[in-house]
Design a protein around this motif. Structure first.
Motif, PDB file in Angstrom:
ATOM      1  N   LEU A 173      23.734  41.890 -38.826  1.00  0.00           N
ATOM      2  CA  LEU A 173      25.014  42.155 -39.499  1.00  0.00           C
ATOM      3  C   LEU A 173      26.063  42.705 -38.533  1.00  0.00           C
ATOM      4  CD1 LEU A 173      23.568  43.541 -42.864  1.00  0.00           C
ATOM      5  CD2 LEU A 173      24.733  41.348 -42.504  1.00  0.00           C
ATOM      6  N   LEU A 174      25.619  43.443 -37.513  1.00  0.00           N
ATOM      7  CA  LEU A 174      26.562  43.879 -36.476  1.00  0.00           C
ATOM      8  C   LEU A 174      26.980  42.695 -35.604  1.00  0.00           C
ATOM      9  CD1 LEU A 174      24.915  47.281 -35.405  1.00  0.00           C
ATOM     10  CD2 LEU A 174      27.034  46.983 -36.725  1.00  0.00           C
ATOM     11  N   THR A 175      26.032  41.801 -35.320  1.00  0.00           N
ATOM     12  CA  THR A 175      26.351  40.632 -34.489  1.00  0.00           C
ATOM     13  C   THR A 175      27.329  39.695 -35.201  1.00  0.00           C
ATOM     14  OG1 THR A 175      24.218  40.818 -33.375  1.00  0.00           O
ATOM     15  CG2 THR A 175      25.320  38.698 -33.195  1.00  0.00           C
ATOM     16  N   VAL A 176      27.160  39.560 -36.505  1.00  0.00           N
ATOM     17  CA  VAL A 176      28.134  38.759 -37.284  1.00  0.00           C
ATOM     18  C   VAL A 176      29.544  39.301 -37.064  1.00  0.00           C
ATOM     19  CG1 VAL A 176      28.951  38.360 -39.655  1.00  0.00           C
ATOM     20  CG2 VAL A 176      26.546  37.942 -39.087  1.00  0.00           C
ATOM     21  N   ALA A 179      30.778  38.687 -33.488  1.00  0.00           N
ATOM     22  CA  ALA A 179      31.097  37.270 -33.257  1.00  0.00           C
ATOM     23  C   ALA A 179      32.495  36.961 -33.783  1.00  0.00           C
ATOM     24  CB  ALA A 179      30.044  36.381 -33.923  1.00  0.00           C
ATOM     25  N   ARG A 180      32.822  37.483 -34.962  1.00  0.00           N
ATOM     26  CA  ARG A 180      34.175  37.263 -35.494  1.00  0.00           C
ATOM     27  C   ARG A 180      35.219  37.926 -34.606  1.00  0.00           C
ATOM     28  NH1 ARG A 180      35.090  34.849 -40.459  1.00  0.00           N
ATOM     29  NH2 ARG A 180      37.099  34.560 -39.430  1.00  0.00           N
ATOM     30  N   LEU A 181      34.930  39.178 -34.177  1.00  0.00           N
ATOM     31  CA  LEU A 181      35.895  39.880 -33.316  1.00  0.00           C
ATOM     32  C   LEU A 181      36.098  39.140 -31.993  1.00  0.00           C
ATOM     33  CD1 LEU A 181      34.862  43.613 -33.839  1.00  0.00           C
ATOM     34  CD2 LEU A 181      37.052  42.591 -34.446  1.00  0.00           C
ATOM     35  N   ALA A 182      35.027  38.463 -31.518  1.00  0.00           N
ATOM     36  CA  ALA A 182      35.114  37.739 -30.248  1.00  0.00           C
ATOM     37  C   ALA A 182      35.798  36.384 -30.415  1.00  0.00           C
ATOM     38  CB  ALA A 182      33.718  37.554 -29.646  1.00  0.00           C
ATOM     39  N   GLY A 183      36.122  36.015 -31.641  1.00  0.00           N
ATOM     40  CA  GLY A 183      36.901  34.799 -31.844  1.00  0.00           C
ATOM     41  C   GLY A 183      36.178  33.639 -32.489  1.00  0.00           C
ATOM     42  N   ALA A 184      34.905  33.839 -32.848  1.00  0.00           N
ATOM     43  CA  ALA A 184      34.188  32.753 -33.526  1.00  0.00           C
ATOM     44  C   ALA A 184      34.833  32.509 -34.888  1.00  0.00           C
ATOM     45  CB  ALA A 184      32.717  33.101 -33.696  1.00  0.00           C
ATOM     46  N   THR A 185      35.064  31.251 -35.195  1.00  0.00           N
ATOM     47  CA  THR A 185      35.714  30.938 -36.473  1.00  0.00           C
ATOM     48  C   THR A 185      34.692  30.571 -37.553  1.00  0.00           C
ATOM     49  OG1 THR A 185      36.127  28.832 -35.401  1.00  0.00           O
ATOM     50  CG2 THR A 185      38.011  30.275 -35.728  1.00  0.00           C
ATOM     51  N   ALA A 200      26.852  40.155 -45.806  1.00  0.00           N
ATOM     52  CA  ALA A 200      27.280  39.442 -44.599  1.00  0.00           C
ATOM     53  C   ALA A 200      28.591  38.702 -44.845  1.00  0.00           C
ATOM     54  CB  ALA A 200      26.191  38.467 -44.150  1.00  0.00           C
ATOM     55  N   ALA A 201      28.740  38.136 -46.034  1.00  0.00           N
ATOM     56  CA  ALA A 201      29.987  37.428 -46.357  1.00  0.00           C
ATOM     57  C   ALA A 201      31.165  38.406 -46.351  1.00  0.00           C
ATOM     58  CB  ALA A 201      29.854  36.739 -47.713  1.00  0.00           C
ATOM     59  N   GLN A 202      30.935  39.615 -46.880  1.00  0.00           N
ATOM     60  CA  GLN A 202      32.007  40.635 -46.856  1.00  0.00           C
ATOM     61  C   GLN A 202      32.345  41.049 -45.430  1.00  0.00           C
ATOM     62  OE1 GLN A 202      30.921  44.051 -49.263  1.00  0.00           O
ATOM     63  NE2 GLN A 202      30.027  42.702 -50.795  1.00  0.00           N
ATOM     64  N   LEU A 203      31.350  40.989 -44.553  1.00  0.00           N
ATOM     65  CA  LEU A 203      31.550  41.475 -43.180  1.00  0.00           C
ATOM     66  C   LEU A 203      32.032  40.377 -42.227  1.00  0.00           C
ATOM     67  CD1 LEU A 203      28.413  43.819 -42.868  1.00  0.00           C
ATOM     68  CD2 LEU A 203      30.797  44.480 -43.252  1.00  0.00           C
ATOM     69  N   ALA A 301      29.591  51.570 -42.681  1.00  0.00           N
ATOM     70  CA  ALA A 301      29.267  52.263 -43.939  1.00  0.00           C
ATOM     71  C   ALA A 301      28.362  51.420 -44.845  1.00  0.00           C
ATOM     72  CB  ALA A 301      30.548  52.675 -44.664  1.00  0.00           C
ATOM     73  N   PRO A 302      28.610  50.097 -44.994  1.00  0.00           N
ATOM     74  CA  PRO A 302      27.760  49.317 -45.905  1.00  0.00           C
ATOM     75  C   PRO A 302      26.338  49.110 -45.395  1.00  0.00           C
ATOM     76  CG  PRO A 302      29.749  48.085 -45.261  1.00  0.00           C
ATOM     77  CD  PRO A 302      29.694  49.290 -44.407  1.00  0.00           C
ATOM     78  N   LEU A 303      26.079  49.491 -44.141  1.00  0.00           N
ATOM     79  CA  LEU A 303      24.740  49.292 -43.577  1.00  0.00           C
ATOM     80  C   LEU A 303      23.814  50.477 -43.854  1.00  0.00           C
ATOM     81  CD1 LEU A 303      25.764  47.850 -40.065  1.00  0.00           C
ATOM     82  CD2 LEU A 303      25.551  46.655 -42.246  1.00  0.00           C
ATOM     83  N   ILE A 304      24.374  51.565 -44.417  1.00  0.00           N
ATOM     84  CA  ILE A 304      23.564  52.770 -44.672  1.00  0.00           C
ATOM     85  C   ILE A 304      22.877  52.628 -46.026  1.00  0.00           C
ATOM     86  CG2 ILE A 304      23.593  55.279 -44.950  1.00  0.00           C
ATOM     87  CD1 ILE A 304      26.215  55.268 -43.277  1.00  0.00           C
ATOM     88  N   SER A 305      21.552  52.519 -46.017  1.00  0.00           N
ATOM     89  CA  SER A 305      20.805  52.348 -47.265  1.00  0.00           C
ATOM     90  C   SER A 305      20.499  53.691 -47.910  1.00  0.00           C
ATOM     91  CB  SER A 305      19.492  51.603 -47.006  1.00  0.00           C
ATOM     92  OG  SER A 305      19.753  50.381 -46.369  1.00  0.00           O
ATOM     93  N   ARG A 306      20.165  54.721 -47.113  1.00  0.00           N
ATOM     94  CA  ARG A 306      19.851  56.048 -47.658  1.00  0.00           C
ATOM     95  C   ARG A 306      19.816  57.047 -46.515  1.00  0.00           C
ATOM     96  NH1 ARG A 306      13.308  55.738 -48.680  1.00  0.00           N
ATOM     97  NH2 ARG A 306      12.948  53.978 -47.284  1.00  0.00           N
ATOM     98  N   THR A 307      19.936  58.342 -46.890  1.00  0.00           N
ATOM     99  CA  THR A 307      19.792  59.418 -45.909  1.00  0.00           C
ATOM    100  C   THR A 307      18.553  60.238 -46.274  1.00  0.00           C
ATOM    101  OG1 THR A 307      21.297  60.808 -47.195  1.00  0.00           O
ATOM    102  CG2 THR A 307      22.254  59.577 -45.361  1.00  0.00           C
ATOM    103  N   LEU A 308      17.891  60.796 -45.250  1.00  0.00           N
ATOM    104  CA  LEU A 308      16.595  61.454 -45.452  1.00  0.00           C
ATOM    105  C   LEU A 308      16.526  62.746 -44.648  1.00  0.00           C
ATOM    106  CD1 LEU A 308      14.560  58.314 -44.428  1.00  0.00           C
ATOM    107  CD2 LEU A 308      14.661  59.170 -46.768  1.00  0.00           C
ATOM    108  N   SER A 309      15.747  63.709 -45.148  1.00  0.00           N
ATOM    109  CA  SER A 309      15.416  64.892 -44.347  1.00  0.00           C
ATOM    110  C   SER A 309      14.375  64.494 -43.296  1.00  0.00           C
ATOM    111  CB  SER A 309      14.839  65.990 -45.241  1.00  0.00           C
ATOM    112  OG  SER A 309      13.596  65.556 -45.767  1.00  0.00           O
ATOM    113  N   LEU A 310      14.137  65.380 -42.335  1.00  0.00           N
ATOM    114  CA  LEU A 310      13.097  65.120 -41.328  1.00  0.00           C
ATOM    115  C   LEU A 310      11.737  64.926 -41.998  1.00  0.00           C
ATOM    116  CD1 LEU A 310      14.181  67.739 -38.646  1.00  0.00           C
ATOM    117  CD2 LEU A 310      13.981  65.280 -38.253  1.00  0.00           C
ATOM    118  N   GLU A 311      11.458  65.764 -43.002  1.00  0.00           N
ATOM    119  CA  GLU A 311      10.139  65.687 -43.668  1.00  0.00           C
ATOM    120  C   GLU A 311       9.989  64.352 -44.403  1.00  0.00           C
ATOM    121  OE1 GLU A 311      12.202  68.229 -43.805  1.00  0.00           O
ATOM    122  OE2 GLU A 311      11.113  69.918 -42.940  1.00  0.00           O
ATOM    123  N   ALA A 312      11.048  63.923 -45.093  1.00  0.00           N
ATOM    124  CA  ALA A 312      10.970  62.662 -45.844  1.00  0.00           C
ATOM    125  C   ALA A 312      10.852  61.472 -44.896  1.00  0.00           C
ATOM    126  CB  ALA A 312      12.198  62.515 -46.739  1.00  0.00           C
TER     127      ALA A 312
END
Ligand code: NAP
Length: 338
Positions: A173-176, A179-185, A200-203, A301-312
């Motif tokens: 999803l970062l590569t998508v 690629a757009r920023l680098a000019g891929a159409t 991915a479509a949103q990104l 931001a859309p790539l963050i699924s959840r946040t966890l403590s060290l123990e979790a």
């Protein structure tokens, strides 16, 4: 302070340890967030070499709490992201400018104490400033983004190029987006999970396919100038060349276990002059990754699924991610149970 340790093969624990002190050329960082990467699971399973006992975590950012006496430009209170890969600067690969191939590479969170802890120390040269206005979770994506930047650099993408990305995890999803920023159409993303295809479509992906739809797509539209393999499976690596057009290129980012073989037909590569290259780590790309995230040019931001403590995080590192998860972040300040 609390830190999550790899104690040995298949053994993790959270322990109270002494707060580290920065050496003269180091900074001490209070970790705000650290991503759980597939590599952490490989380390837990012993599929990737490490130096246990060691605190894991190589995708981190946080706030500087103290600086060594030789550090004059970074100040206490600044937000920084850490490039975990420390090259020796003295071997032939380093002298050739290939620091990611350093013979003595030491990685924070693999060979020395990492970011699954309340605090981490790192050499000043590994720290890159981030704005205080940035969401504290977002800096954790600089390291994976820096790896994707290296791949896009190696591909030499041109404006108007067509790209196919295999795998809709963080790397895909970062590569998508790059690629757009680098000019891929035209950017095609192939992944099994429907929610990841929608994201991915949103990104920026112009076409999102389930693997079962790929043959029909190839019949109608042909192959891409550049194919990025970001799934890390034998089948997707073996299948990548046929997604490239004549004269195209395949860039492999995915990591397969050492010793695993892949069925590739050299005649096909030769006859269609498809080049096959690999992209490893993040040589000299961390500063640009930090800037792309700081400016919001790349959305994390859309790539963050959840946040966890060290123990979790103990259980999460030890088990494969649930379907649809993109990135779980460890936030060491979270209380047990979070
Ligand atoms: P990840 O979250 O596991 O993403 C891989 C994705 O591939 C999964 O999300 C999965 O999504 C998709 N996938 C599985 N089977 C597929 C298939 N048959 N066709 C298409 N997609 C398929 O991992 P990641 O963090 O994004 O990392 C990707 C790879 O890059 C890993 O191997 C990682 O070790 C490697 N990596 C390399 C570098 C480097 O420097 N080269 C740096 C970081 C990571 P669905 O469930 O939607 O199919």
């Amino acid at each position: 302070m609390k830190a999550l340790f790899l104690d040995g093969l298949g053994k993790l624990s959270v322990q109270n340890v002494a707060m580290p002190l920065p050496k003269a050329d180091e900074v001490l960082v209070r970790v705000e967030a650290c991503g759980i990467c597939g590599t952490d699971r490989h380390l837990f399973l012993g599929e990737f070499p490490s130096s246990p006992p060691v605190t894991l975590g190589h995708e981190f950012s946080g706030i500087i709490e103290a600086v060594g006496q030789d550090v004059s430009d970074l100040k206490i209170g600044m937000r920084v992201t850490g490039d975990p890969n420390i090259a020796c600067g003295a071997c032939d690969a380093c002298h050739a400018g290939r620091v990611n191939l350093c013979h003595n590479l030491q990685a924070i969170g693999i060979h020395r104490s990492g970011g699954f802890a309340e605090y981490v120390v790192m050499p000043r040269k590994q720290a890159f400033a981030l704005p205080m206005s940035l969401d504290p979770l977002h800096g954790a994506f600089c390291e994976p983004l820096a790896c994707c930047l290296h791949a896009v650099d190696l591909a030499g993408l041109k404006a108007g190029a067509s790209v196919t990305v295999i795998g809709g995890g963080v790397i895909g999803l970062l590569t998508v987006q790059l690629a757009r920023l680098a000019g891929a159409t035209r950017v095609v993303l192939i992944t099994r999970n429907r929610a990841k295809r929608d994201l991915a479509a949103q990104l920026g992906a112009t076409t999102c396919l389930d693997p079962a739809e790929v043959d029909e797509h190839l019949r109608q539209h042909g192959g891409a100038d550049v194919v990025f393999e970001c799934a890390g499976l034998a089948a997707t690596v073996a299948g990548a060349p046929r997604l490239a057009r004549r004269g195209g290129m395949v860039v492999i980012l995915g990591v397969l276990p050492a010793g695993q073989k892949v069925d590739i037909e050299p005649f096909d590569l030769l006859f269609r002059e498809v080049s096959l290259i690999t992209s490893f780590l993040n040589p000299f790309t961390h500063a640009r990754a930090a800037d792309l995230i700081a400016t919001g040019a790349v959305k994390v931001a859309p790539l963050i699924s959840r946040t966890l403590s060290l123990e979790a995080a103990l259980d999460v590192i030890a088990t494969p991610p649930p379907d649809g998860e993109i990135r779980a972040l460890v936030v060491p300040s979270l209380a047990i149970g979070a």
